[in-house]
Scaffold this active site. Sequence first.
Site, PDB file in Angstrom:
ATOM      1  N   CYS A   2       0.746  -1.239  -0.033  1.00  0.00           N
ATOM      2  CA  CYS A   2      -0.081  -0.016   0.058  1.00  0.00           C
ATOM      3  C   CYS A   2       0.817   1.267  -0.076  1.00  0.00           C
ATOM      4  O   CYS A   2       2.008   1.130   0.236  1.00  0.00           O
ATOM      5  CB  CYS A   2      -0.909   0.047   1.218  1.00  0.00           C
ATOM      6  N   ARG A  27       3.307  -0.215  -4.995  1.00  0.00           N
ATOM      7  CA  ARG A  27       3.292  -0.612  -3.718  1.00  0.00           C
ATOM      8  C   ARG A  27       1.918  -1.390  -3.257  1.00  0.00           C
ATOM      9  O   ARG A  27       1.615  -1.815  -2.603  1.00  0.00           O
ATOM     10  CB  ARG A  27       3.466   0.649  -2.552  1.00  0.00           C
ATOM     11  N   TRP A  76      -3.225  -2.204  -1.577  1.00  0.00           N
ATOM     12  CA  TRP A  76      -2.961  -3.723  -1.893  1.00  0.00           C
ATOM     13  C   TRP A  76      -3.652  -4.444  -0.884  1.00  0.00           C
ATOM     14  O   TRP A  76      -3.262  -4.461   0.361  1.00  0.00           O
ATOM     15  CB  TRP A  76      -1.482  -3.949  -1.827  1.00  0.00           C
ATOM     16  N   ASN A 102      -1.491   1.840   6.313  1.00  0.00           N
ATOM     17  CA  ASN A 102      -0.815   0.551   5.708  1.00  0.00           C
ATOM     18  C   ASN A 102      -0.376  -0.216   7.027  1.00  0.00           C
ATOM     19  O   ASN A 102      -0.248  -0.074   8.180  1.00  0.00           O
ATOM     20  CB  ASN A 102       0.627   0.843   5.313  1.00  0.00           C
ATOM     21  N   GLY A 103      -0.322  -1.763   6.586  1.00  0.00           N
ATOM     22  CA  GLY A 103       0.233  -2.568   7.640  1.00  0.00           C
ATOM     23  C   GLY A 103      -1.067  -3.625   7.748  1.00  0.00           C
ATOM     24  O   GLY A 103      -2.067  -3.499   7.129  1.00  0.00           O
ATOM     25  N   GLU A 485      17.145 -17.002  -9.062  1.00  0.00           N
ATOM     26  CA  GLU A 485      16.609 -15.851  -9.355  1.00  0.00           C
ATOM     27  C   GLU A 485      16.110 -15.744 -10.870  1.00  0.00           C
ATOM     28  O   GLU A 485      15.059 -14.874 -10.978  1.00  0.00           O
ATOM     29  CB  GLU A 485      17.860 -14.698  -9.299  1.00  0.00           C
ATOM     30  N   LYS A 489      12.184 -14.088 -11.620  1.00  0.00           N
ATOM     31  CA  LYS A 489      11.864 -12.970 -12.485  1.00  0.00           C
ATOM     32  C   LYS A 489      10.979 -13.547 -13.389  1.00  0.00           C
ATOM     33  O   LYS A 489       9.941 -12.742 -13.652  1.00  0.00           O
ATOM     34  CB  LYS A 489      13.154 -12.589 -13.348  1.00  0.00           C
ATOM     35  N   GLU A 492       7.562 -13.864 -11.749  1.00  0.00           N
ATOM     36  CA  GLU A 492       6.999 -12.789 -11.028  1.00  0.00           C
ATOM     37  C   GLU A 492       6.215 -11.778 -12.218  1.00  0.00           C
ATOM     38  O   GLU A 492       5.128 -11.317 -12.012  1.00  0.00           O
ATOM     39  CB  GLU A 492       8.221 -11.660 -10.749  1.00  0.00           C
ATOM     40  N   HIS A 508      16.254 -37.234  -9.385  1.00  0.00           N
ATOM     41  CA  HIS A 508      15.431 -37.443  -7.935  1.00  0.00           C
ATOM     42  C   HIS A 508      14.115 -37.006  -8.294  1.00  0.00           C
ATOM     43  O   HIS A 508      13.528 -36.739  -7.306  1.00  0.00           O
ATOM     44  CB  HIS A 508      16.297 -36.823  -6.979  1.00  0.00           C
ATOM     45  N   LYS A 607       5.837  -3.944  -4.232  1.00  0.00           N
ATOM     46  CA  LYS A 607       7.239  -3.773  -4.196  1.00  0.00           C
ATOM     47  C   LYS A 607       7.839  -4.074  -2.648  1.00  0.00           C
ATOM     48  O   LYS A 607       8.696  -4.921  -2.824  1.00  0.00           O
ATOM     49  CB  LYS A 607       7.445  -2.370  -4.545  1.00  0.00           C
TER      50      LYS A 607
END
Length: 612
Positions: A2, A27, A76, A102-103, A485, A489, A492, A508, A607
């Site tokens: 947010c 955000r 968000w 926020n939170g 990574e 990417k 995402e 395996h 973010k």
Amino acid sequence: MCGIVGYIGPKQAAPILLDGLSRLEYRGYDSAGLAVRDGEAEPAIVKAKGRLKILEEKTNGGHAMIGTCGIGHTRWATHGEPSEGNAHPHCTDDRSIIGVHNGIIENYQELKEKLLRKGYTFMSQTDTEVAVKLVDYYYKKDKMGPLEAIAHSMMRIRGSYALVLMFRDFPGELFAARKDSPMIIGVEDGETYLASDVPAILRYTRNVYYIGNSEIARISAGNVAFYNIDQEEISKELTEIKWDAESAEKGGFEHFMMKEIHEQPKAILDTYNSIVKNGEIVLEGISLSEEEIKGISDINIVACGSAYHIGISLQYVIEKLARIPVRVELGSEFRYRNPILSSSTLVIVISQSGETADSLAALREAKDKGARTLGIVNVIGSTIAREADDVLYTLAGPEIAVATTKAYSTQLIAGYLLAIKFAFVRGLITKEQMDKYLDDIAQLPDKITRVLEDKERIQWFASKFSHARNIFFIGRGIDYAICLEGSLKMKEISYIHSEGYAAGELKHGTISLIEDGTLVIGVVTQPDLYEKTVSNMVEVKSRGAYLMGLTTYGQYNIEDTANFTVYVPKTDPLFANSLAIVSLQLLAYYISVAKGLDVDKPRNLAKSVTVE
């Protein structure tokens, strides 16, 4: 998670709030809203579901809302689905108190039930509305002032919050409170700005205050007063933000992500030059003595997401150079396994924002258990930077795209330099060896520029696989860290299922997922592991995989194995991640673009993850 923006001054607030929110939309972008007030007039509240542009259209770019004091929010969703009703700001029934938040308030249900018994009603499913009405309860119950009402509410609320409130009885003022969610307050020429992140107000001021945990701010035009939870006034110093406003703009690129990929050479060079001075590694923010460095028995690296993958890569580098045992932990799991730490343990917490909730909780856990803590962060004055025993800053500048690129790269550089310093102090490498490593790192920016020059080939290849359903990345050692990574990417921003696997684990179980046409990306940059990884690549190709190889110029010949090969310049294998990852960033970017997706704002992601 947010975004919050606030403004008080002589100008019309709404256009400034919308501008700030546009810079914070990374955000949160489920919904957005504004509350604006003109003197003692009744505040206007406008909210909209969806992207910020809907709110902009609804308010005619903010010009339909008159007033010089206001707050804005881009959401968000955590509590309550994305909707106009759940969008912020929230208010009391009589609009005497309006707030954004926020939170996550962990005990919001308990507080809500109490307020329901007191006759309150609720229009949304959010924990934010509970917080606003809790403040109202104390404000009206005992005729408390705003500071006292907010302080009483803070003592009842469990969880994290950055809370900003407007009171009808106090025109021209805002009140803010914070616990574990970031918030900054900027002052410039009789104007005051408030935001949850620097880019929102960077074009207006570089002079900011960081409001601390369990603190309250009383804000008016050009003035801020700070109080602790006991309502005692406290003093703070202004911090100057070194980022320039242009660095938070797209600068001619179609997306922030592509701009930030191209900014990696400069960000790496800036970070390197801030730590390496006259050929020496100078750790200015770290008070560890040489004797203390020699006495480190073990290292725990704690991080989340891409920063966790940095930890995996640095584990190989630190153990190779400094011969210190390293364990890499997910921030969200660290506390729950009751970690075994001692005074000789160094806990390194990596976070771009310096506000990542799980990493911050892990830092506090480590300190409680007596370990030495070191933060590697990009934001000066952030909570992790303030609370860690030592801090090593990266100089990536503002990173706007949700998928990290340049922050990841600068954190790698900081980690490399830390490993080299530890190795030298512990007598495991000579001055000549250290100089050679430093020279290799200093050349990385130019070599990344060469990787970027090959982006058209990667773009062409990406267009062939934009409709892939599954992509697998395989490698060994540091190449495995690169794969993790690269896979993140890809998933995402392209929404393609992808996985990074240690190549030796294929037999395996994983190899059963390979079928005709499945794209497998083999990363081969480590000389000691070349033959084994190529053997694994041959195995998947023989089962129908389409094979892309990512390797080093002039070092390996995998043309006969791979269907398509991407090369990066040669460097010391310990630092190969810094080059190889750029190619994988480009691949993910171009696949996302080919699919017509929103590269900078992928669905369901924000973010900075400032809630657990």
